[in-house]
Design an enzyme around this catalytic site. Sequence first.
Site, PDB file in Angstrom:
ATOM      1  CG  HIS A   1      -1.806   1.174   1.350  1.00  0.00           C
ATOM      2  ND1 HIS A   1      -3.117   1.163   0.947  1.00  0.00           N
ATOM      3  CD2 HIS A   1      -1.587   2.431   1.806  1.00  0.00           C
ATOM      4  CE1 HIS A   1      -3.660   2.352   1.140  1.00  0.00           C
ATOM      5  NE2 HIS A   1      -2.746   3.145   1.668  1.00  0.00           N
ATOM      6  CD  GLU A   2       1.399   3.521   3.761  1.00  0.00           C
ATOM      7  OE1 GLU A   2       1.571   4.642   3.216  1.00  0.00           O
ATOM      8  OE2 GLU A   2       0.333   3.225   4.368  1.00  0.00           O
TER       9      GLU A   2
ATOM     10  CG  HIS B   1       0.257   6.245  -0.507  1.00  0.00           C
ATOM     11  ND1 HIS B   1      -0.750   6.996  -1.043  1.00  0.00           N
ATOM     12  CD2 HIS B   1      -0.310   5.545   0.519  1.00  0.00           C
ATOM     13  CE1 HIS B   1      -1.882   6.753  -0.373  1.00  0.00           C
ATOM     14  NE2 HIS B   1      -1.639   5.876   0.569  1.00  0.00           N
TER      15      HIS B   1
ATOM     16  CD  GLU C   1      -5.366   6.065   0.693  1.00  0.00           C
ATOM     17  OE1 GLU C   1      -5.490   4.833   0.617  1.00  0.00           O
ATOM     18  OE2 GLU C   1      -4.460   6.603   1.353  1.00  0.00           O
TER      19      GLU C   1
HETATM   20 ZN    ZN Z   1      -2.987   5.209   2.013  1.00  0.00          ZN
END
Ligand code: ZN
Length: 503
Positions: free
Chosen positions: A267-268, A271, A297
């Site tokens: 997830h990160e 980003h 997101e």
């Molecule tokens: Zn996030």
Amino acid sequence: MDLHEAYDTLLGEFVREYIVLSQIYYILGWDFETYMPPKGVKQRSEELAMMATLEHDRLTNPKIGELLKTIKNDPKYFSLDEEKKRNIELTERKYKRESKIPKELVEKLAKHYPIATDAWKKAKKESNYSLFKPALDKMLELTKEKAHYLDPNKEPFDALVDKYEPGMSSAQYTKLFDELKEGLIPIIKKCVNSPNQPNLSLIKRKVSIPIQKQLSEDIAKLVHYDLERGRIDETEHPFTTGYYDDVRITTHYYEEDFSDSFYSVLHEAGHGIYEQNLEHKYKYQLVGESASYGFHESQSRFIENLIGRSREFWEFYLPRLKEMTGNVFSDVELDPFVYAINEVKPSKIRIAADEVTYSLHIIIRFEIERDLLSGKITTEQLPEIWNAKYKEYLGVDIENDSEGVLQDSHWAGGSFSYFPSYAIGNIYNAQMLAKMVEDIPFKELIKKGELKSIIDWLIKNVHSVSNLYDPPELIKRITGEEISPKYFINYLEEKFSKIYGFS
Ligand code: ZN
């Protein structure tokens, strides 16, 4: 001063310095969350407040107003290229917005952030909301004050939302979320009532932290997160911070559940690659920022879910996981493993939620935030309302504040109106996937572990476009359509009907 001189001064002096200052602020915040000694809170609060007021000073300097006037009154203004005009528009927006907020308030908010976050950490540890409530009250009061300065005629939620999702409003969120809820609830019911339930013991096996750290690096590299322009550290709550050549991510390791950190890192890193692949020629310009929190997101959840939770991904990665973890998963077969990874189960904790129930966690927070900011509900009632909504929407009983109202750090940090971006991200990314599969063989590429063309598609369509367009226009340019939850619902139906065997 002519048009070009005014433009260069505006960008070179004011915008550039503002951006550099805000990056320093983020690094101080990163250090606060990772390595700062526990007693440094008050000192850091002074430092952050100083940085925030410097940023504010830079951004509200009346000279910016004069330069904007010179630029916009020049007859040649309309012949400027799109990027320049966009920079001017974004600078004007930021200047006007920031100028409405008094410096004292900026300082108070920045000072209170580490103090409230510290109170939240302690309260969460002891599972005692009353330890956080006074700090939350103050944060809420300061935030409402800010909302009032920004626009006294708007509901506070709507006055604040522009920072996270320009062009969005609580009315639009309500509409999107109603449609989302309607699509999600039948899928959740079918999964929960299915006679075949996943065997979680296949994933909840002990994997040592050093091995989990190796996994973190491996998957971060796999999705093209550049570790020479980034790093992975540990925090209570995973996050990403930074810009271009210094983009840092964090995770949290649990020995008994490697998947927690595994998906946090994916997830990160999602980003992270967004920030690392912003268009380099736009560095130190407002056009060189990401499009919105919702778009952010969409990228993190694209990597985490659309790639990382797919059967195709595990077809490729399970043998590698087995190899890297010794004999921990040697007896595990692909389908039961993918099934366990994708368990759909209404639960208490947002960041551990599955793809289907996740958005309900967000809808709960959205409704609470909106009512808290408008004064319809009080912080006194917060735990009670939180628990009641969890019962109503997800059917779960919250037994203590730590797993309830204290689970997220956002409100301690003053980030109100932020949560909906997570659900918007799900909507955007499924919509993008529907477009992407027309361009490249998405599933076949993942099966082979060849993610480069997928990442390149995201770079071309999202990352490098940076902040050239507001989110409503950007999603339309990418997919040819306005934001629509139907793609996300279709994606979930297709995926989970296969896994859970329903039609
Ligand atoms: Zn996030």
